[in-house]
Scaffold this motif. Structure first.
Motif, PDB file in Angstrom:
ATOM      1  N   ARG A 122       0.837  -1.207   0.000  1.00 54.69           N
ATOM      2  CA  ARG A 122       0.000   0.000   0.000  1.00 54.69           C
ATOM      3  C   ARG A 122       0.868   1.251   0.000  1.00 54.69           C
ATOM      4  O   ARG A 122       0.527   2.248  -0.650  1.00 54.69           O
ATOM      5  CB  ARG A 122      -0.949   0.004   1.195  1.00 54.69           C
ATOM      6  N   GLU A 181       1.925   2.268  -3.495  1.00 56.43           N
ATOM      7  CA  GLU A 181       0.894   2.754  -4.410  1.00 56.43           C
ATOM      8  C   GLU A 181       0.734   4.271  -4.256  1.00 56.43           C
ATOM      9  O   GLU A 181       0.848   4.811  -3.153  1.00 56.43           O
ATOM     10  CB  GLU A 181      -0.440   2.061  -4.108  1.00 56.43           C
ATOM     11  N   LYS A 206      -4.720   7.840  -3.509  1.00 60.79           N
ATOM     12  CA  LYS A 206      -5.929   7.814  -4.351  1.00 60.79           C
ATOM     13  C   LYS A 206      -6.209   9.219  -4.880  1.00 60.79           C
ATOM     14  O   LYS A 206      -6.048  10.200  -4.191  1.00 60.79           O
ATOM     15  CB  LYS A 206      -7.110   7.314  -3.538  1.00 60.79           C
TER      16      LYS A 206
END
Length: 106
Positions: free
Chosen positions: A97, A100, A103
């Protein structure tokens, strides 16, 4: 008409002087050009250093992803083997995570 040795020498010396003047002109160019060349050299060196840093970072991420891979549990759940004690850490693990992008940034 036959050249004397003095005339041949004078032509030879004149040709050498022209070559030397051309070489001097090529070496002694405008200082603004020299500054631009220096700035370009610095920018090129910085770009090479940044490229090397990026390549190292991408290689590190690839190594991390090769270790922190998705595994299937007996019950059909997914987990990260290095992070979990056989299934108590759900996939994706905190390490994956963290790799990444946040968002909404893509």
């Amino acid at each position: 008409m036959t050249d004397t040795s003095d005339e041949r020498r004078d032509r030879y010396v004149a040709a050498i002087q022209v070559r030397l003047r051309d070489a001097a002109d090529a070496i002694c160019y405008d200082p603004e050009d020299a500054a631009a060349d220096a700035a370009t050299a610095v920018a090129d060196a910085e770009q090479r250093a940044l490229r090397a840093e990026l390549d190292d970072a991408l290689a590190s991420i690839k190594r991390v992803r090769s270790v922190h891979r998705r595994r299937e549990g007996d019950s059909g759940s997914t987990y990260c083997e290095p992070c979990s004690n056989h299934g108590d850490i759900q996939w994706p693990c905190a390490t994956i995570r963290a790799l990444e992008p946040p968002k909404g940034t893509r």
